[in-house]
Design an enzyme around this catalytic site. Sequence first.
Site, PDB file in Angstrom:
ATOM      1  CG  HIS A 180      -2.010  -0.923   1.262  1.00  0.00           C
ATOM      2  ND1 HIS A 180      -1.865  -2.255   1.017  1.00  0.00           N
ATOM      3  CD2 HIS A 180      -3.339  -0.716   1.488  1.00  0.00           C
ATOM      4  CE1 HIS A 180      -3.062  -2.835   1.090  1.00  0.00           C
ATOM      5  NE2 HIS A 180      -3.972  -1.925   1.369  1.00  0.00           N
TER       6      HIS A 180
ATOM      7  CD  GLU B 183      -5.428   3.623   2.046  1.00  0.00           C
ATOM      8  OE1 GLU B 183      -4.493   3.027   2.629  1.00  0.00           O
ATOM      9  OE2 GLU B 183      -6.648   3.331   2.224  1.00  0.00           O
TER      10      GLU B 183
ATOM     11  CG  ASP C  50      -9.114  -1.176   0.705  1.00  0.00           C
ATOM     12  OD1 ASP C  50      -8.274  -2.036   1.029  1.00  0.00           O
ATOM     13  OD2 ASP C  50      -8.990   0.022   1.017  1.00  0.00           O
TER      14      ASP C  50
HETATM   15  N1  ADE Z   1      -5.887  -2.694   5.980  1.00  0.00           N
HETATM   16  C1  ADE Z   1      -7.140  -2.941   5.575  1.00  0.00           C
HETATM   17  N2  ADE Z   1      -7.563  -1.973   4.748  1.00  0.00           N
HETATM   18  C2  ADE Z   1      -6.548  -1.098   4.606  1.00  0.00           C
HETATM   19  C3  ADE Z   1      -6.371   0.096   3.876  1.00  0.00           C
HETATM   20  N3  ADE Z   1      -7.332   0.611   3.107  1.00  0.00           N
HETATM   21  N4  ADE Z   1      -5.194   0.747   3.979  1.00  0.00           N
HETATM   22  C4  ADE Z   1      -4.226   0.245   4.760  1.00  0.00           C
HETATM   23  N5  ADE Z   1      -4.340  -0.866   5.466  1.00  0.00           N
HETATM   24  C5  ADE Z   1      -5.498  -1.541   5.387  1.00  0.00           C
HETATM   25 ZN    ZN Z   2      -6.065  -2.095   1.240  1.00  0.00          ZN
END
Ligand code: ADE
Ligand code: ZN
Length: 340
Positions: free
Chosen positions: A204, A207, A285
């Site tokens: 990730h 974000e 997600d």
């Molecule tokens: N764990 C579960 N969903 C997540 C997200 N959107 N961003 C980071 N960690 C996560």
């Molecule tokens: Zn995620």
Amino acid sequence: MMTPSLSQASLFNLIDQLPKAELHVHIEGTLEPELLFELAKRNQITLPYADIDALRAAYDFQHLQSFLDLYYAGAAVLCSEQDFFDLTWAYLSRAHADHVVHAEIFFDPQTHTARGIPFETVYNGISRALKQAQYQWGLTSKLILCFLRHLPEQDGFEALQQAMPYLAGLDGVGLDSSEAGHPPHKFIRLFEHCRSLGLPVVAHAGEEGPPDYVTEALDLLHCQRIDHGVRSLEDPLLVQRLIAQAVPLTVCPLSNIRLKVFNTMSDHPLKTMLNLGLKVTINSDDPAYFGGYINDNFKACVAALPLTMHDIITLARNSIYASWLPDNIKKNPFATYSRP
Ligand code: ADE
Ligand code: ZN
């Protein structure tokens, strides 16, 4: 030649019919309130919510951390192998209904082992459901072990140690949890070690964290895909690189709105990203928390953004291209996956 524009109803129909891969879904994030209450009862756990409606009402997030606090609390009802099977089976049934033909699924073992649940219990429950979905529907899958980035790198090494007897059943590793303040460079040695074991890696990045985290995920962790990556748009040079290298981005539109990365779906940059030529995919997600599964995500985008039939087909095609499916399927996915 001009492509005819389709009505919203026809685009929705196309979304329902198109075979697709889901590349960004946390199995713990598919825990619907109904199953959460059922598992709490099964395991004699008292919840701080009177009923399902009260729990759903709490799903009003201000940012990533306010979601993660509830997500980790919810995961505490998962105790036995059967619980992990039921959770995974419920997701796969829902994904199959959305014509998902291949799913690459994250799980967070540290969340469970920290509560005394053995890695084996988690792994066996999930993998039994994955095998059954392949047998019953031909729905293929990959399993991705995610390290929790708010914990020290050493905890990640310990999680990997516990996973070693199951290495053959793991298809890759990822990095999730609280992004801000936990840059990819914190995990250089762990990811290097995972790659030396032959595991492909994703993370990730971008974000809530800055575009620099995307660059670090590529240069320092050697990620094959970037999960989210939407904040990359703030850095034009990074965007040029992502396009030139065709780096897949697993975008999660409903998540981005529910976690207030963007104010409304009309503000979401998905269409801009497609127009730029970025390898974007649509994913759910944590669908139980963010108001929808993969097709709901596609449809929410169609309702708010000027997406064309061509865009929708590109998104589905990208999902197969960006997956870890074998090359022969990638070359002709729609022949492989057309329904009778
Ligand atoms: N764990 C579960 N969903 C997540 C997200 N959107 N961003 C980071 N960690 C996560
Ligand atoms: Zn995620």
